[in-house]
Design a protein around this motif. Structure first.
Motif, PDB file in Angstrom:
ATOM      1  N   SER A 138      -1.141  -3.871   3.015  1.00  0.00           N
ATOM      2  CA  SER A 138      -2.270  -2.973   2.750  1.00  0.00           C
ATOM      3  C   SER A 138      -1.842  -1.513   2.833  1.00  0.00           C
ATOM      4  CB  SER A 138      -3.395  -3.255   3.748  1.00  0.00           C
ATOM      5  OG  SER A 138      -4.449  -2.328   3.597  1.00  0.00           O
ATOM      6  N   ALA A 139      -1.006  -1.203   3.812  1.00  0.00           N
ATOM      7  CA  ALA A 139      -0.530   0.178   3.973  1.00  0.00           C
ATOM      8  C   ALA A 139       0.303   0.615   2.784  1.00  0.00           C
ATOM      9  CB  ALA A 139       0.287   0.291   5.260  1.00  0.00           C
ATOM     10  N   LEU A 140       1.157  -0.277   2.294  1.00  0.00           N
ATOM     11  CA  LEU A 140       1.997   0.059   1.142  1.00  0.00           C
ATOM     12  C   LEU A 140       1.142   0.310  -0.090  1.00  0.00           C
ATOM     13  CD1 LEU A 140       4.739   0.408  -0.207  1.00  0.00           C
ATOM     14  CD2 LEU A 140       4.837  -2.073  -0.506  1.00  0.00           C
ATOM     15  N   CYS A 141       0.137  -0.519  -0.295  1.00  0.00           N
ATOM     16  CA  CYS A 141      -0.734  -0.348  -1.453  1.00  0.00           C
ATOM     17  C   CYS A 141      -1.480   0.990  -1.381  1.00  0.00           C
ATOM     18  CB  CYS A 141      -1.719  -1.515  -1.526  1.00  0.00           C
ATOM     19  SG  CYS A 141      -2.586  -1.630  -3.098  1.00  0.00           S
ATOM     20  N   ARG A 142      -1.990   1.329  -0.207  1.00  0.00           N
ATOM     21  CA  ARG A 142      -2.701   2.609  -0.038  1.00  0.00           C
ATOM     22  C   ARG A 142      -1.748   3.782  -0.229  1.00  0.00           C
ATOM     23  NH1 ARG A 142      -6.204   3.005   5.289  1.00  0.00           N
ATOM     24  NH2 ARG A 142      -6.404   5.120   4.415  1.00  0.00           N
ATOM     25  N   ALA A 143      -0.531   3.657   0.287  1.00  0.00           N
ATOM     26  CA  ALA A 143       0.443   4.740   0.148  1.00  0.00           C
ATOM     27  C   ALA A 143       0.803   4.946  -1.319  1.00  0.00           C
ATOM     28  CB  ALA A 143       1.691   4.431   0.967  1.00  0.00           C
TER      29      ALA A 143
END
Length: 405
Positions: free
Chosen positions: A247-252
């Motif tokens: 999820s963090a990678l997608c948001r970044a």
């Protein structure tokens, strides 16, 4: 169309066993898959204190106990397993699974052990990419395409190619096809070679960099190479706040974070190279579908990065003639297009239909020979009868020595 003897008990218990999750459910024609349950996979990654032998015993116990628990509530005697492992598509022998058992590649006769442990069921086993491809091809039956390549990017990486015209998935003499995740790759960043271990125990495989776990390892490696960029990256901040890595990678990436863009660029390069080479070798690949947690979760980000690679280096000559060559062919699977549980059910139904038809064909051959209608041209005990996979409402029967998996 289901086999006649199957119609009175149109239930298949189905499993999808990946490196991250185990899923189970009940396929009921024509409703589809119901009562789906999910749990964390029993793997060397999550149970590092267990030996591979114990992991395999645990898998066997899970399958038998879960199948029996489903059977308590319904009449069902057919079980089909989609397994994330390299296996012999002709007989079901499991060769190995990096995501499940690491570097162990000792043959695992799972199908035999299941029959011995729970003979009340008819067990079937199929590679998970094959299962996903069967389900996708069912919905793509009306498309004007010659071949489909399905590539999964998840805890493991593999692909399968289906010839839509005869519904044939070719296998080599060991019952394998498309184990690309363990192909060697050379990946460099700013002139320096990147080195990572693969789950299988070898070094610098495609999966070491491009699988879900591989991307996590690659992220840590890049953080060491670029500590300042990592510390100020949006990905680092979100991970520090406790957000899950995917999820963090997608948001970044949504925020065009420089570190995350570099990471995805490097992780997708081996995949782009494989697809470019695949099209160079087989120009009949009219559709390339990417599935698996990494590709599906990153969706447009993943596809756009692949297109960036192809714009930097296309297919020799062909890309000059057709600038949309890759764009027209490559798709990220939608959530309802690739369902390994339903694909496992389709596989089992075809296997049962094949069994009935092979007996019928042998009887017809014997009758024709006995009545001097034809000269025998096959060995009736050779087992060289095959059935294509269910892509439409009809079964397409072949009499060949081909292998289907």
């Amino acid at each position: 169309m289901l086999p006649k003897y199957f119609s009175h008990n149109n239930v298949v218990l189905v499993f999808d066993l990946g490196g991250t999750y185990f899923r189970s459910g009940v396929y009921m024609h024509p409703k589809g898959v119901l009562n789906v349950h999910q749990q964390s996979a029993l793997s060397f990654y999550g149970a590092s204190d267990m030996t591979v032998a114990d992991l395999k015993k645990g898998l066997l116990k899970y399958l038998v106990n879960t199948a029996r628990s489903y059977k308590e509530n319904m009449r069902a005697n057919c079980v089909s397993i989609s397994l994330g492992a390299a296996l012999d598509g002709r007989c079901g022998t499991v060769y190995g699974s990096g995501p499940l058992w690491g570097h162990d590649n000792s043959p695992f006769e799972l199908l035999t052990q299941l029959h011995q442990s729970a003979s009340e069921f008819e067990w079937h086993i199929v590679n998970d990419v094959t299962a996903g491809l069967l389900h996708y091809a069912k919905h793509a039956a009306n498309l004007d395409i010659r071949k489909i390549l399905l590539l999964t990017v998840s805890s493991g990486i593999a692909c399968r190619v289906l010839d839509v015209r005869n519904q044939h998935i070719a296998l080599d003499e060991f019952g394998l096809q498309g184990e690309i995740g363990h192909s060697p790759v050379t990946l460099c960043f700013r002139g320096q070679m990147l080195e990572l271990d693969c789950d299988c125990g070898e070094h610098n495989h495609v999966a070491a960099f491009s699988s879900g776990r591989g991307m996590c390892r690659l992220s840590k490696l890049l953080a060491k190479r670029q500590p300042l960029l990592w510390k100020k990256s949006r990905l680092a901040v979100l991970c520090a706040e406790g957000e899950g890595y995917e999820s963090a990678l997608c948001r970044a990436l949504d925020e065009n974070d420089a570190f995350s863009v570099n990471l995805l660029y490097l992780a997708t390069k081996p995949i782009a190279d494989i697809l470019r080479n695949a099209l160079a070798i087989d120009p009949e690949l009219d559709r390339i579908v990417l599935t698996g947690g990494v590709a599906v979760n990153l969706a447009d980000h993943y596809r756009e990065m692949l297109m960036r690679h192809f714009s930097e280096q296309g297919l020799y000559l062909s890309s000059n003639f057709d600038s949309e060559l890759f764009n027209r062919r490559i798709f990220i699977a939608k959530s309802d297009e690739v369902n390994n549980l339903e694909g496992a059910a389709l596989y089992a139904i075809n296997q049962m239909q094949q069994k009935v038809l092979s007996v019928q064909n042998k009887r017809q051959d014997v009758y024709a020979y006995q009545h001097k209608l034809v000269q025998p041209n096959v060995n009736l005990d050779s087992g060289k009868y095959a059935i294509s996979f269910l892509m439409t409402s009809m079964y397409n029967i072949t009499r060949s020595g081909g292998y289907y998996a």
